[in-house]
Design a protein around this motif. Structure first.
Motif, mmCIF file in Angstrom:
data_model
loop_
_atom_site.group_PDB
_atom_site.id
_atom_site.type_symbol
_atom_site.label_atom_id
_atom_site.label_comp_id
_atom_site.label_asym_id
_atom_site.label_seq_id
_atom_site.Cartn_x
_atom_site.Cartn_y
_atom_site.Cartn_z
ATOM 1 N N ASP A 61 -2.586 -13.135 -30.102
ATOM 2 C CA ASP A 61 -1.493 -12.164 -30.066
ATOM 3 C C ASP A 61 -0.643 -12.373 -28.822
ATOM 4 O OD1 ASP A 61 -4.121 -10.633 -29.041
ATOM 5 O OD2 ASP A 61 -2.376 -9.857 -27.967
ATOM 6 N N HIS A 109 3.617 -5.767 -29.873
ATOM 7 C CA HIS A 109 2.622 -6.843 -29.883
ATOM 8 C C HIS A 109 2.675 -7.547 -31.222
ATOM 9 C CE1 HIS A 109 0.849 -4.991 -26.314
ATOM 10 N NE2 HIS A 109 0.330 -6.182 -26.111
ATOM 11 N N THR A 111 0.595 -10.131 -33.735
ATOM 12 C CA THR A 111 -0.750 -10.624 -33.994
ATOM 13 C C THR A 111 -0.698 -11.666 -35.107
ATOM 14 O OG1 THR A 111 -1.199 -8.854 -35.579
ATOM 15 C CG2 THR A 111 -1.820 -8.441 -33.293
#
Length: 190
Positions: A61, A109, A111
């Motif tokens: 990530d 974020h 991922t």
């Protein structure tokens, strides 16, 4: 310990482009192509690209922060490379960069499995944790930002940036002096 495999062209990996099927996503072959990024503890620095991009997280990530193109004056672009910012996104120094207090950024974020579209001219910063490796791919495509865009940006940023571009153009363009790359891109005037 920090390690990375910096931007590598996908041509180093046979059939890589076929596996990702980017052409179907953008309805054409990537103009600039695909680049592979592998590492841990990496930071991209706040910058913008002259073409549209897809960022594809394959493994791990990354933290991402983005800002619209018109936030340039709040981001304090480098005089020698207006596509890069002096601002440290994760530890902003508001004493040194007071206009950054009013900066509007989107953060998040990414991922594994995420795909992010980053429009040309948009500022973006990426960082990864030091305790795990990440693998990501970028695909640049579409037309590049125009000369009027860069001219407008220069006039918005002011005389210091304009003088630097003219100086670079004269030294490296007209006089054809060799340019030795430092820690940033080619000079604006080149």
């Amino acid at each position: 310990r920090v390690g990375w495999l910096d931007e590598q062209p996908s041509t180093l990996f046979p059939n890589f482009e076929d596996d990702l099927r980017i052409a179907r996503l953008i309805r054409s072959k990537p103009r600039v192509g695909l680049n592979l990024w592998v590492g841990r503890g990496t930071k991209s620095g706040l910058h913008f690209d002259p073409t549209d991009n897809f960022l594809i997280m394959v493994r791990g990530d990354k933290f991402i922060a983005t800002a619209e193109a018109d936030e340039a004056t709040r981001l304090y672009p480098l005089c020698g490379s207006i596509m890069r910012s002096q601002l440290d996104v994760e530890r902003p120094d508001f004493e040194r960069f007071p206009r950054a207090r009013d900066l509007r950024m989107q953060v998040g974020h990414l991922t594994a499995g995420d795909i992010l579209f980053i429009p040309r001219g948009w500022w973006h910063y990426l960082s990864s944790a030091t305790d795990q490796y990440h693998i990501s791919v970028t695909s640049s495509f579409g037309p590049e930002l125009s000369l009027p865009f860069f001219a407008s940006r220069l006039f918005t940023l002011g005389p210091k940036h304009i003088v630097r571009v003219l100086q670079d153009f004269f030294l490296y363009g007209v006089l054809k002096r060799p340019y030795v790359a430092g820690w940033h891109d080619l000079p604006n005037g080149l």
